[in-house]
Design an enzyme around this catalytic site. Structure first.
Site, PDB file in Angstrom:
ATOM      1  N   ASP A 269       8.586  -9.718  10.417  1.00  0.00           N
ATOM      2  CA  ASP A 269       7.729 -10.716   9.769  1.00  0.00           C
ATOM      3  C   ASP A 269       7.325 -11.609  10.050  1.00  0.00           C
ATOM      4  O   ASP A 269       5.711 -12.643   8.983  1.00  0.00           O
ATOM      5  CB  ASP A 269       9.485 -10.896   8.821  1.00  0.00           C
ATOM      6  CG  ASP A 269       8.651 -11.387   7.134  1.00  0.00           C
ATOM      7  OD1 ASP A 269       7.406 -10.539   6.479  1.00  0.00           O
ATOM      8  OD2 ASP A 269       8.884 -13.029   6.917  1.00  0.00           O
TER       9      ASP A 269
ATOM     10  N   HIS B 196      -5.747   0.601   2.790  1.00  0.00           N
ATOM     11  CA  HIS B 196      -5.248   0.822   3.344  1.00  0.00           C
ATOM     12  C   HIS B 196      -4.766   2.956   3.522  1.00  0.00           C
ATOM     13  O   HIS B 196      -3.500   2.989   4.166  1.00  0.00           O
ATOM     14  CB  HIS B 196      -3.671   0.151   3.353  1.00  0.00           C
ATOM     15  CG  HIS B 196      -2.926  -1.372   3.468  1.00  0.00           C
ATOM     16  ND1 HIS B 196      -2.758  -1.215   5.984  1.00  0.00           N
ATOM     17  CD2 HIS B 196      -3.100  -2.003   3.724  1.00  0.00           C
ATOM     18  CE1 HIS B 196      -2.924  -2.456   5.210  1.00  0.00           C
ATOM     19  NE2 HIS B 196      -2.750  -3.612   4.506  1.00  0.00           N
TER      20      HIS B 196
ATOM     21  N   HIS C 235      -8.475  -3.913  -0.330  1.00  0.00           N
ATOM     22  CA  HIS C 235      -7.357  -4.512   0.718  1.00  0.00           C
ATOM     23  C   HIS C 235      -6.404  -2.541   0.595  1.00  0.00           C
ATOM     24  O   HIS C 235      -6.212  -2.517   1.314  1.00  0.00           O
ATOM     25  CB  HIS C 235      -7.172  -5.417   0.182  1.00  0.00           C
ATOM     26  CG  HIS C 235      -5.902  -5.536   1.668  1.00  0.00           C
ATOM     27  ND1 HIS C 235      -6.419  -6.520   2.797  1.00  0.00           N
ATOM     28  CD2 HIS C 235      -4.341  -5.181   2.097  1.00  0.00           C
ATOM     29  CE1 HIS C 235      -5.601  -6.602   3.533  1.00  0.00           C
ATOM     30  NE2 HIS C 235      -4.418  -5.924   2.809  1.00  0.00           N
ATOM     31  N   GLU C 236      -5.715  -3.046  -0.730  1.00  0.00           N
ATOM     32  CA  GLU C 236      -4.629  -1.775   0.021  1.00  0.00           C
ATOM     33  C   GLU C 236      -5.203  -0.680  -0.089  1.00  0.00           C
ATOM     34  O   GLU C 236      -4.143   0.479   0.336  1.00  0.00           O
ATOM     35  CB  GLU C 236      -3.429  -1.590  -1.967  1.00  0.00           C
ATOM     36  CG  GLU C 236      -3.254  -3.533  -1.975  1.00  0.00           C
ATOM     37  CD  GLU C 236      -2.264  -4.350  -0.775  1.00  0.00           C
ATOM     38  OE1 GLU C 236      -2.245  -3.406   0.193  1.00  0.00           O
ATOM     39  OE2 GLU C 236      -1.870  -5.105  -0.412  1.00  0.00           O
TER      40      GLU C 236
ATOM     41  N   GLU D  46       0.991  -1.369  -0.038  1.00  0.00           N
ATOM     42  CA  GLU D  46      -0.082  -0.137  -0.016  1.00  0.00           C
ATOM     43  C   GLU D  46       1.152   1.354  -0.079  1.00  0.00           C
ATOM     44  O   GLU D  46       0.481   2.009   0.730  1.00  0.00           O
ATOM     45  CB  GLU D  46      -0.725   0.216   1.351  1.00  0.00           C
ATOM     46  CG  GLU D  46      -0.425   0.501   2.577  1.00  0.00           C
ATOM     47  CD  GLU D  46       0.496  -1.214   3.014  1.00  0.00           C
ATOM     48  OE1 GLU D  46       0.373  -2.502   2.565  1.00  0.00           O
ATOM     49  OE2 GLU D  46       0.124  -1.201   4.782  1.00  0.00           O
TER      50      GLU D  46
ATOM     51  N   TYR E 135      -4.973 -10.200  10.270  1.00  0.00           N
ATOM     52  CA  TYR E 135      -5.805  -9.588   9.383  1.00  0.00           C
ATOM     53  C   TYR E 135      -7.085 -10.469   9.772  1.00  0.00           C
ATOM     54  O   TYR E 135      -8.236  -9.953   9.029  1.00  0.00           O
ATOM     55  CB  TYR E 135      -5.479 -10.655   7.879  1.00  0.00           C
ATOM     56  CG  TYR E 135      -4.217  -9.804   7.483  1.00  0.00           C
ATOM     57  CD1 TYR E 135      -3.023 -10.551   7.625  1.00  0.00           C
ATOM     58  CD2 TYR E 135      -4.426  -9.710   6.346  1.00  0.00           C
ATOM     59  CE1 TYR E 135      -1.401  -9.807   6.976  1.00  0.00           C
ATOM     60  CE2 TYR E 135      -3.166  -8.763   5.311  1.00  0.00           C
ATOM     61  CZ  TYR E 135      -1.730  -9.065   5.830  1.00  0.00           C
ATOM     62  OH  TYR E 135      -0.546  -8.348   5.449  1.00  0.00           O
TER      63      TYR E 135
ATOM     64  N   GLU F  53      -3.862  -4.004   9.633  1.00  0.00           N
ATOM     65  CA  GLU F  53      -3.845  -5.184   8.820  1.00  0.00           C
ATOM     66  C   GLU F  53      -5.912  -5.633   9.095  1.00  0.00           C
ATOM     67  O   GLU F  53      -7.022  -6.083   7.799  1.00  0.00           O
ATOM     68  CB  GLU F  53      -2.997  -6.131   8.898  1.00  0.00           C
ATOM     69  CG  GLU F  53      -1.926  -6.013   7.910  1.00  0.00           C
ATOM     70  CD  GLU F  53      -1.436  -5.321   6.185  1.00  0.00           C
ATOM     71  OE1 GLU F  53      -2.724  -5.487   5.948  1.00  0.00           O
ATOM     72  OE2 GLU F  53      -1.449  -5.264   6.256  1.00  0.00           O
TER      73      GLU F  53
HETATM   74  N1  BES Z   1       0.930  -4.426   3.463  1.00  0.00           N
HETATM   75  C1  BES Z   1       0.518  -5.307   3.032  1.00  0.00           C
HETATM   76  C2  BES Z   1       1.874  -6.205   2.953  1.00  0.00           C
HETATM   77  C3  BES Z   1       2.843  -7.134   4.225  1.00  0.00           C
HETATM   78  C4  BES Z   1       2.709  -7.698   4.710  1.00  0.00           C
HETATM   79  C5  BES Z   1       4.299  -6.420   3.201  1.00  0.00           C
HETATM   80  C6  BES Z   1       3.879  -7.786   6.052  1.00  0.00           C
HETATM   81  C7  BES Z   1       5.271  -6.482   4.125  1.00  0.00           C
HETATM   82  C8  BES Z   1       5.045  -7.003   5.641  1.00  0.00           C
HETATM   83  C9  BES Z   1      -0.521  -5.656   1.943  1.00  0.00           C
HETATM   84  O1  BES Z   1      -1.624  -4.703   2.564  1.00  0.00           O
HETATM   85  C10 BES Z   1      -1.035  -6.964   1.791  1.00  0.00           C
HETATM   86  O2  BES Z   1      -1.706  -7.227   3.272  1.00  0.00           O
HETATM   87  N2  BES Z   1      -0.689  -7.548   1.313  1.00  0.00           N
HETATM   88  C11 BES Z   1      -0.918  -9.278   0.616  1.00  0.00           C
HETATM   89  C12 BES Z   1      -3.008  -8.673  -0.026  1.00  0.00           C
HETATM   90  C13 BES Z   1      -4.265  -8.488   1.207  1.00  0.00           C
HETATM   91  C14 BES Z   1      -4.730  -8.679   0.062  1.00  0.00           C
HETATM   92  C15 BES Z   1      -4.225  -9.768   2.044  1.00  0.00           C
HETATM   93  C16 BES Z   1      -0.465 -10.133  -0.270  1.00  0.00           C
HETATM   94  O3  BES Z   1       1.019  -9.146  -0.154  1.00  0.00           O
HETATM   95  O4  BES Z   1      -1.063 -11.452  -0.059  1.00  0.00           O
HETATM   96 ZN    ZN Z   2      -2.695  -5.777   3.651  1.00  0.00          ZN
END
Ligand code: BES
Ligand code: ZN
Length: 619
Positions: free
Chosen positions: A392, A318, A314-315, A290, A400, A337
């Site tokens: 991570d 954010h 989703h994005e 995002e 989520y 999230e």
């Molecule tokens: N911000 C996250 C991606 C992220 C999380 C990057 C933690 C680094 C560390 C992004 O908004 C996200 O949640 N992406 C998901 C998709 C979403 C629809 C659940 C993904 O990348 O799968």
């Molecule tokens: Zn996210």
């Protein structure tokens, strides 16, 4: 007179986009940052960097503006793998600095001795060729095959591998940048572009300038450089991608402007002026990221039928939860999230109706229940302790989906007529700030629960935040359309022919669900052949369906899935798809050599985010 008073009142209420002065905020302690913001805190980053695709380095300077306690003698920054050349004061005096010991995941503190006065320093540095935030792609790794490509991924604590700053989500910063790249590449950043076409600076180089004057956590500073084309989608939306993918991307993103309208109804005005989407090369390790003003997404969402656009919802969400109101530390990640997953679903409902939203919510809830069963109980709390670990490790379905479940439960307890104004108010009250779970609780108590004792008891916040598992009071989500898919999965597993299944008019999410159900069922090779031949699953253009099918095949050690599996694992680098497939393969003597062979060939094409994870699986 009246107008003047109104103006004054408006000014008093309006939240500044930039930070309040030092005295009013001390960021929450962050176990993932070396910074000591109470002494000296970065408020603005000014980058002047050159991209060298031959040596795979960014080099140049970062000038940091900071606020300081009058007696502060040092400022502490986060770095990882940066080569620091020198540090200068505003009047170009050389400042003493030292790098602290390297700490796993965190990198090294850069401790700079401050001059007696002044609020600006310049760090001259270059990045390492293996900077974890950056992926340098060869021309062969792009769609066009003619030009190299560079992109960054800052979240959670990777920005410190390309920018020496205080890399904590609680330390918001504005930024500007001048980025020089070889022609004919162009540059996109998560900021306002001041030179859309760049300016020639000689030696076949072009410079691009950017400015972000709304304060953001440093993980949202992002860059991409490559052969990028742009197509406007609406007055404030557009898509960037390599020319070869532009047409396909623009068609898939058709509903973006409408999505923003729906999001604004729920969250209040969109505050970042533009919302563009950059569709990256296939190695992008996430589904989406995002970055403000320009969301980065994987090309694996281009299904051709808009069936995977919930990722954009989703994005986009954010832009409120995450970018406007940010988790102060990675232990509060659910504030980003969980709110976003809830918000995403409301956008999907507004655009595509309740049945589709319910399917998506149910898929999410099912995933949560499956994942929690295998997790350490302490990690299934919303407020999680990540000290000594890579943030991570907190990226599971808990923040989520358990986060979203809390908000669904609150919504259902008070009704949307009460919940929605609270939610909009929450975004406004905390706009451009980073908050902790505790601050969320205070807001909820003061602004939603108030003296509703029954609600307070029914909700039991400590159970949600500090205790493991899904509280019994969680509101149920059930999709009738997915229940139909359950029925068909049961029939098929009991021997019904694929052609006899009642699947007419099914949504992609129903297919996904059917396949998820079949993964744990002992199907025979002839049943699998029947399924694939009837529904052409191995050739599915929907990455979620293909992924779910490949997992069914791997679980049953079904040789015909190996060629499409190999294409999928080498053709894209999204960790969400890679991790389970490699894990499944490594669980059996049949799968291990397949995993090792494919990974040996694919590894160099993955972003570090993915290869680091897979390194821990394929051995
Ligand atoms: N911000 C996250 C991606 C992220 C999380 C990057 C933690 C680094 C560390 C992004 O908004 C996200 O949640 N992406 C998901 C998709 C979403 C629809 C659940 C993904 O990348 O799968
Ligand atoms: Zn996210």
């Amino acid at each position: 007179m009246l107008a003047g008073l109104l103006l004054l009142a408006a000014l008093a209420c309006a939240r500044p986009d930039t930070l309040p002065p030092m005295t009013t905020v001390t960021p929450a302690p962050d176990v993932h940052s070396f910074a000591r913001p109470a002494e000296a805190r970065v408020t603005h980053v000014s980058l002047d960097l050159q991209a060298d695709f031959t040596t795979r380095r960014l080099g140049g300077r970062a000038t940091l503006t900071f606020v300081r306690r009058p007696d502060a003698s040092e400022i502490v920054l986060d770095t990882r793998g940066l080569e620091i050349q020198q540090v200068l004061s505003e009047d170009r005096q050389v400042l003493a600095f030292r790098l602290g010991p390297a700490v796993q995941h965190l990198g090294q503190a850069l401790v700079i001795t401050l001059p007696a006065s002044g609020d600006r320093i310049t760090v001259e540095y270059r990045t390492s060729p293996d900077a974890a935030a950056l992926q340098w792609l060869t021309p062969a790794q792009t769609a066009g095959k003619d030009h190299p490509y560079l992109y960054s991924q800052g979240q959670a604590i990777l920005t410190r591998t390309w920018i020496p700053t205080q890399d904590s989500p609680g330390i918001r910063q504005t930024y500007d940048a001048t980025i020089t790249v070889p022609r004919p590449l162009s540059v996109v950043m998560s900021a306002k572009s001041l030179t859309p076409d760049g300016t020639d600076v000689g030696n076949r180089q072009r410079a691009y300038r950017f400015k972000m004057d709304q304060s953001v956590p440093p993980y949202l500073i992002a860059i991409a450089a490559g052969d990028l084309a742009f197509r406007a989608l609406g007055p404030r939306t557009g898509v960037y991608t390599e020319p070869a993918m532009l047409e396909r991307a623009a068609r898939e993103l058709e509903d973006l402007e409408q999505m923003i309208a729906a999001a604004e109804t729920l969250g209040g005005p969109y505050r970042w002026q533009r919302y563009d989407v950059l569709v990256l090369p296939p190695s992008f390790p996430y589904g989406g990221m995002e970055n403000p003003r320009v969301t980065f997404v994987t090309p694996t969402i281009l299904a051709g039928d808009k069936s995977l656009v919930s990722l954009l919802a989703h994005e986009l969400a954010h832009s409120w939860s995450g970018n406007l109101v940010t988790n102060a530390t990675w232990g509060d990640f659910w504030l980003n999230e969980g709110f976003t997953t809830y918000f995403e679903n409301r956008i999907m409902e507004a655009l595509y109706g309740k049945p589709r939203a319910l399917m998506l919510a149910t898929l999410g809830r099912d995933q949560l229940v499956r994942d929690m069963a295998a997790m350490a109980p302490a990690d299934t709390r919303l407020s999680i302790d990540l000290e000594g670990r890579d943030p991570d490790e907190g990226t599971t379905s808990v923040p989520y989906e358990k986060g979203a479940a809390l908000l669904q439960t609150l919504e259902s307890a008070v009704g949307r007529e009460r919940f929605d104004p609270w939610l909009r108010g929450y975004f406004n009250r905390h706009a451009f700030t980073s908050i902790t779970s505790k601050q969320f609780v205070v807001d909820l108590q003061q602004e939603l629960i108030r003296d509703d004792k029954a609600l307070l008891d029914a909700i039991d916040l400590p159970a949600w935040l500090d205790q493991p598992g899904l509280p019994a009071a969680a509101v149920a989500v059930r999709s009738p359309a997915l229940a139909l898919a359950d029925d068909q999965a049961r029939r098929f597993s009991k021997g019904a022919a694929a052609s006899s299944l009642a699947v007419a008019g099914w949504a992609p999410q129903q297919w996904q669900h059917l396949l998820e159900q079949l993964r744990t069922v002992p199907l025979s090779p002839s049943q699998l052949r029947d399924l694939d031949a009837t529904f052409r699953l191995s050739a599915s253009g929907n990455s979620e369906i293909l992924f779910a099918w490949l997992r069914v095949g791997v679980a049953r050690q079904f040789p015909p899935v190996v060629p499409p599996l190999e294409r999928f694992l080498t053709g894209q680098g999204r960790r969400k798809f890679l991790r389970p497939l490699y894990q499944d393969l490594m669980q059996t003597a049949w799968g291990q050599p397949i995993a090792r062979r494919i990974y040996a060939a694919a590894r160099s094409s993955y972003h570090t985010v993915s290869s680091q994870t897979i390194d821990g699986i394929v051995k």
